[in-house]
Design an enzyme around this catalytic site. Sequence first.
Site, mmCIF file in Angstrom:
data_model
loop_
_atom_site.group_PDB
_atom_site.id
_atom_site.type_symbol
_atom_site.label_atom_id
_atom_site.label_comp_id
_atom_site.label_asym_id
_atom_site.label_seq_id
_atom_site.Cartn_x
_atom_site.Cartn_y
_atom_site.Cartn_z
ATOM 1 N N SER A 1 -4.183 -2.702 -6.220
ATOM 2 C CA SER A 1 -4.271 -1.248 -6.052
ATOM 3 C C SER A 1 -3.239 -0.576 -6.940
ATOM 4 C CB SER A 1 -3.988 -0.864 -4.600
ATOM 5 O OG SER A 1 -3.663 0.518 -4.546
ATOM 6 N N HIS B 1 -8.367 -1.620 -7.870
ATOM 7 C CA HIS B 1 -8.606 -0.758 -6.696
ATOM 8 C C HIS B 1 -7.917 0.584 -6.937
ATOM 9 C CE1 HIS B 1 -9.362 -0.197 -2.329
ATOM 10 N NE2 HIS B 1 -8.175 0.396 -2.281
ATOM 11 N N ASP C 1 -7.007 4.205 -5.353
ATOM 12 C CA ASP C 1 -6.850 4.910 -4.077
ATOM 13 C C ASP C 1 -6.802 6.414 -4.310
ATOM 14 O OD1 ASP C 1 -6.705 2.933 -1.962
ATOM 15 O OD2 ASP C 1 -4.903 2.208 -2.980
ATOM 16 N N MET D 1 -6.683 10.121 -2.683
ATOM 17 C CA MET D 1 -6.279 10.858 -1.469
ATOM 18 C C MET D 1 -6.270 12.351 -1.780
ATOM 19 S SD MET D 1 -3.127 8.501 -0.163
ATOM 20 C CE MET D 1 -3.156 6.699 -0.367
ATOM 21 N N HIS E 1 -11.646 3.840 -3.734
ATOM 22 C CA HIS E 1 -11.505 4.020 -2.277
ATOM 23 C C HIS E 1 -11.188 5.495 -2.024
ATOM 24 C CE1 HIS E 1 -8.824 2.941 1.474
ATOM 25 N NE2 HIS E 1 -9.891 3.635 1.811
ATOM 26 N N MET F 1 -10.210 8.297 0.167
ATOM 27 C CA MET F 1 -9.613 8.753 1.428
ATOM 28 C C MET F 1 -9.621 10.280 1.372
ATOM 29 S SD MET F 1 -6.630 5.900 1.551
ATOM 30 C CE MET F 1 -6.835 5.550 -0.194
ATOM 31 N N MET G 1 -9.339 -1.236 6.992
ATOM 32 C CA MET G 1 -7.958 -0.809 6.741
ATOM 33 C C MET G 1 -7.037 -1.649 7.612
ATOM 34 S SD MET G 1 -7.816 1.678 4.424
ATOM 35 C CE MET G 1 -6.035 1.613 4.532
ATOM 36 N N GLY H 1 1.197 3.244 0.139
ATOM 37 C CA GLY H 1 1.328 1.814 -0.105
ATOM 38 C C GLY H 1 2.607 1.271 0.532
ATOM 39 N N GLY H 2 2.738 -0.033 0.497
ATOM 40 C CA GLY H 2 3.983 -0.664 0.918
ATOM 41 C C GLY H 2 4.255 -0.660 2.415
ATOM 42 N N ASP I 1 -7.408 -4.084 3.243
ATOM 43 C CA ASP I 1 -6.627 -3.157 2.406
ATOM 44 C C ASP I 1 -5.399 -2.668 3.174
ATOM 45 O OD1 ASP I 1 -5.732 -1.365 0.560
ATOM 46 O OD2 ASP I 1 -7.436 0.018 0.745
ATOM 47 N N GLY I 2 -4.224 -3.090 2.684
ATOM 48 C CA GLY I 2 -2.962 -2.617 3.250
ATOM 49 C C GLY I 2 -2.134 -3.755 3.812
ATOM 50 N N GLY J 1 -1.459 -3.808 -3.334
ATOM 51 C CA GLY J 1 -0.768 -2.816 -4.160
ATOM 52 C C GLY J 1 0.628 -3.272 -4.487
ATOM 53 N N ALA K 1 2.289 -5.812 -3.499
ATOM 54 C CA ALA K 1 2.465 -7.255 -3.750
ATOM 55 C C ALA K 1 2.284 -7.577 -5.230
ATOM 56 C CB ALA K 1 1.478 -8.061 -2.915
#
Length: 218
Positions: free
Chosen positions: A7, A32, A34, A36, A65, A67, A138, A145-146, A176-177, A198, A200
């Site tokens: 991500s 990926h 994200d 928002m 994705h 959101m 999710m 993230g994180g 995811d997450g 993300g 990682a």
Amino acid sequence: MPIIAPSILSADFGRIADEVATATAAGADWIHVDVMDGHFVPAITIGPLVTRAVRDATAVPLDVHLMIEEPERHVADFVEAGANRVTIHVEAESCDDPAAVLRAIREAGALPGLAVNPETRLEETRPYLRDIALLLVMTVHPGKGGQHIVQGWEERVAQVRRMREEAQASFLIEVDGGIKAFNAAQAVAAGADVLVAGSAVFESQDYAAAIRALRGAA
Ligand code: DX5
Ligand code: ZN
């Protein structure tokens, strides 16, 4: 072998094309993205313009994705920007006909996905299981993230797998997450086909090693 989808939320946006190219060279299967909108979740991230820049930086599939509220207003723009997959949230309040939006994604030329938040009953997804190419579970509360993975996530993934069998459906299960090398094997054992990661990947010193660690653990 799980599909590994880094991500870009944790990438350096000042160098987004390089970041995406580096993750691709490091073995990312998908990228990926994200999105928002400041309504569905408090944060605002990116839209179709940056998605287009990501598209131009990689040949691997873009997994977008959303959101966002009112996804029906935007799905075609993301496909136009190069999304191969577009996932909407079953919780988007403005959207009273998710099936129509899933159809619109397919008609625009991408594969439709449905995402479900940790506190939402998985039953809410049942009417759509044969319309989707991907179900995104999710494993954190959406918005940033994180974060640490939520409790009970493995049971939810396993339940989605059972629902897929019951429905005789063929969608991919994506988590995811909070996915890291140490829980990747559990995710795959529970039924995940796609691992989004993300922090990682993009907060590691060596993206290839991080992607190998995720794949290897699984
Ligand atoms: C959360 C996003 C996730 C997140 C993953 O709202 O949908 O994709 O960025 O990031 P990590 O892997 O750091 O939890
Ligand atoms: Zn995501």
